[in-house]
Scaffold this active site. Sequence first.
Site, PDB file in Angstrom:
ATOM      1  N   ASP A  47      -9.855   6.703   4.771  1.00 19.69           N
ATOM      2  CA  ASP A  47      -9.321   5.358   5.013  1.00 19.69           C
ATOM      3  C   ASP A  47     -10.416   4.293   4.894  1.00 19.69           C
ATOM      4  O   ASP A  47     -11.507   4.451   5.456  1.00 19.69           O
ATOM      5  CB  ASP A  47      -8.719   5.319   6.422  1.00 19.69           C
ATOM      6  CG  ASP A  47      -7.630   4.274   6.560  1.00 19.69           C
ATOM      7  OD1 ASP A  47      -7.540   3.392   5.694  1.00 19.69           O
ATOM      8  OD2 ASP A  47      -6.871   4.342   7.542  1.00 19.69           O
ATOM      9  N   ASP A  48     -10.112   3.206   4.172  1.00 23.54           N
ATOM     10  CA  ASP A  48     -10.992   2.026   4.101  1.00 23.54           C
ATOM     11  C   ASP A  48     -12.371   2.337   3.508  1.00 23.54           C
ATOM     12  O   ASP A  48     -13.350   1.651   3.830  1.00 23.54           O
ATOM     13  CB  ASP A  48     -11.193   1.417   5.495  1.00 23.54           C
ATOM     14  CG  ASP A  48      -9.949   0.703   6.017  1.00 23.54           C
ATOM     15  OD1 ASP A  48      -8.951   0.639   5.285  1.00 23.54           O
ATOM     16  OD2 ASP A  48      -9.976   0.228   7.166  1.00 23.54           O
ATOM     17  N   CYS A  86      -2.788   0.152   3.497  1.00 33.59           N
ATOM     18  CA  CYS A  86      -2.625   1.596   3.716  1.00 33.59           C
ATOM     19  C   CYS A  86      -1.275   2.133   3.268  1.00 33.59           C
ATOM     20  O   CYS A  86      -1.205   3.068   2.470  1.00 33.59           O
ATOM     21  CB  CYS A  86      -2.833   1.927   5.192  1.00 33.59           C
ATOM     22  SG  CYS A  86      -4.525   1.688   5.770  1.00 33.59           S
ATOM     23  N   HIS A 140       0.655   6.503   5.912  1.00 32.80           N
ATOM     24  CA  HIS A 140       0.343   5.559   6.996  1.00 32.80           C
ATOM     25  C   HIS A 140       1.251   5.829   8.192  1.00 32.80           C
ATOM     26  O   HIS A 140       0.803   5.816   9.343  1.00 32.80           O
ATOM     27  CB  HIS A 140       0.516   4.118   6.518  1.00 32.80           C
ATOM     28  CG  HIS A 140       0.339   3.104   7.612  1.00 32.80           C
ATOM     29  ND1 HIS A 140      -0.900   2.789   8.124  1.00 32.80           N
ATOM     30  CD2 HIS A 140       1.238   2.360   8.305  1.00 32.80           C
ATOM     31  CE1 HIS A 140      -0.759   1.892   9.073  1.00 32.80           C
ATOM     32  NE2 HIS A 140       0.527   1.613   9.208  1.00 32.80           N
ATOM     33  N   ASP A 334      -8.199   5.103   0.099  1.00 36.92           N
ATOM     34  CA  ASP A 334      -6.895   4.469  -0.142  1.00 36.92           C
ATOM     35  C   ASP A 334      -7.009   3.023  -0.613  1.00 36.92           C
ATOM     36  O   ASP A 334      -6.087   2.479  -1.206  1.00 36.92           O
ATOM     37  CB  ASP A 334      -5.981   4.580   1.087  1.00 36.92           C
ATOM     38  CG  ASP A 334      -6.547   3.896   2.327  1.00 36.92           C
ATOM     39  OD1 ASP A 334      -7.725   3.507   2.329  1.00 36.92           O
ATOM     40  OD2 ASP A 334      -5.788   3.772   3.314  1.00 36.92           O
ATOM     41  N   HIS A 335      -8.130   2.374  -0.363  1.00 33.62           N
ATOM     42  CA  HIS A 335      -8.427   1.040  -0.892  1.00 33.62           C
ATOM     43  C   HIS A 335      -9.856   0.700  -0.507  1.00 33.62           C
ATOM     44  O   HIS A 335     -10.498   1.431   0.254  1.00 33.62           O
ATOM     45  CB  HIS A 335      -7.469  -0.031  -0.356  1.00 33.62           C
ATOM     46  CG  HIS A 335      -7.179   0.113   1.104  1.00 33.62           C
ATOM     47  ND1 HIS A 335      -8.137  -0.067   2.080  1.00 33.62           N
ATOM     48  CD2 HIS A 335      -6.046   0.463   1.757  1.00 33.62           C
ATOM     49  CE1 HIS A 335      -7.605   0.145   3.262  1.00 33.62           C
ATOM     50  NE2 HIS A 335      -6.341   0.493   3.098  1.00 33.62           N
TER      51      HIS A 335
END
Length: 499
Positions: A47-48, A86, A140, A334-335
């Site tokens: 994540d992130d 997300c 998510h 995810d980003h």
Amino acid sequence: MIPKFIFPRRVNVFLILLALIVLPVFAQAEEHQASADAKNVLIFFIDDLRPELGCYDVDSIQSPSIDTLASEGVLFERAYCQQALCAPSRISMMTGQYPDHTGIVDLFTPLRKVNKTAMTLPLYFQQRGYVTASFGKVYHHLRDDKTSWSEIPEPPSEKYADPETLAAIARRVKDAKTQKLDVDQTRLAANGPPTECFVTADEGYRDGIVAKQAIASLRKNKDKPFFMCVGFAKPHLPFAAPKRYWDLYEREQFMVPSRQRPEGSPDLAFTIWGELRGYHGIPQQGELSDEMTRELMHGYAASVSFADAQVGKVMAELDRLKLRDDTIVVLWGDHGYKLGDYGLWCKHTNFELDAHVPLIISAPGHTRGQRTKALVEIVDLFPTVASMTGGEVPKSCDGKSLQPLLQDPNQSFKPFALTQYPRGSTMGYSLRNDRYRYTEWIQAGTKRVVARELYDHQDTSTPDRNLAASAEQSKRISRLAEQLNAARRIETTHVKMKK
């Protein structure tokens, strides 16, 4: 006495019935054997995660486990998510579809709430006889698509390990109730700090427990074909990790980035800080101090190293069980994420910092220790693992298999990658080619382009000027607008055909 001419007919009927019973059994046995010989799939969701790791030539971040994985496969230097948020990003990956196709562009809508029948990666592999297992933050909405999973335990929920942190949160909540504060104020009181540095085992935080769950599943299913997703929450806020990961870094090594926004960029390009404002101790307005910025950057780096260690544990177990040569391993973020860049935090934009993600694929029998500069998208992952495990790629997928790049990383692949992000009733569509990022902000009702952006990324991920109003760029903007509009028309046609 039975007439002689009847007996052969009964034998024929018996043989026919026997064939009808036995042949499907043999067919099922052959199908099971094919499944048993198929490659396993293990996907790490981080994540992130910015593409700032040792393997991405960022020496200041310690990520030995991910670096090792990169040395065993292909690292994608230019991979892009389809939306920097997300829920839609993960749903896009799991369906192999752009957000306009899934219909999900917000944080609050689970996939199965709006589409009960969409083909997803776990459903695809479940139908092929695989064990499908989900650990940690995969979707998510953690238990989304739950009937497609063979294993989907409740993920651990505790974000903090320090008893003092938990006690302080409990006191604030009690005070808020005593003072009869409104819902928003009570919710803010219940939030913890944005960072935590505490002496504890990895299992003191939930990602440590998630790694332990995944390892247990590998041991249990080592003799079966499996599709396993392991989602680590860090480095998502709060930046809470065992102290030993904080100790890998010195606070002074973190340089506060420029807060200067790109000249000429429209207000639609920017965003509020997202979830950071909701953490205790973060001011509700204004910039962060340099001191707080460095603390957050330090916490982010510690959280990356913490997540990296959990990846290493799962990979070590895969090796110990001698499953490595039978398993395709994918690691992706995810980003992207902003750490004070442009004076902004978190994600929620179409900027390069938010759309650019890390991606590594390590597959038996394919290239090892190589990098590719090819433009790729996260929608390409579904067709990739489908084709590499001997299955057909569903027609619903928008992406295409990355397998050719795993055989020859130097070839070109796509002319551009697409990302989108909404601002109310206006959608920003962003096209990234070899050098430029071009964005149009389009109103939903009128379909009118209300703002444009053009950034030159030849030398930087944070250009300081929007070139869209430059007369010398008019021809380039016209060409990019045609490409973007053509891509969007194809998407619109696809959506209508699906309906």
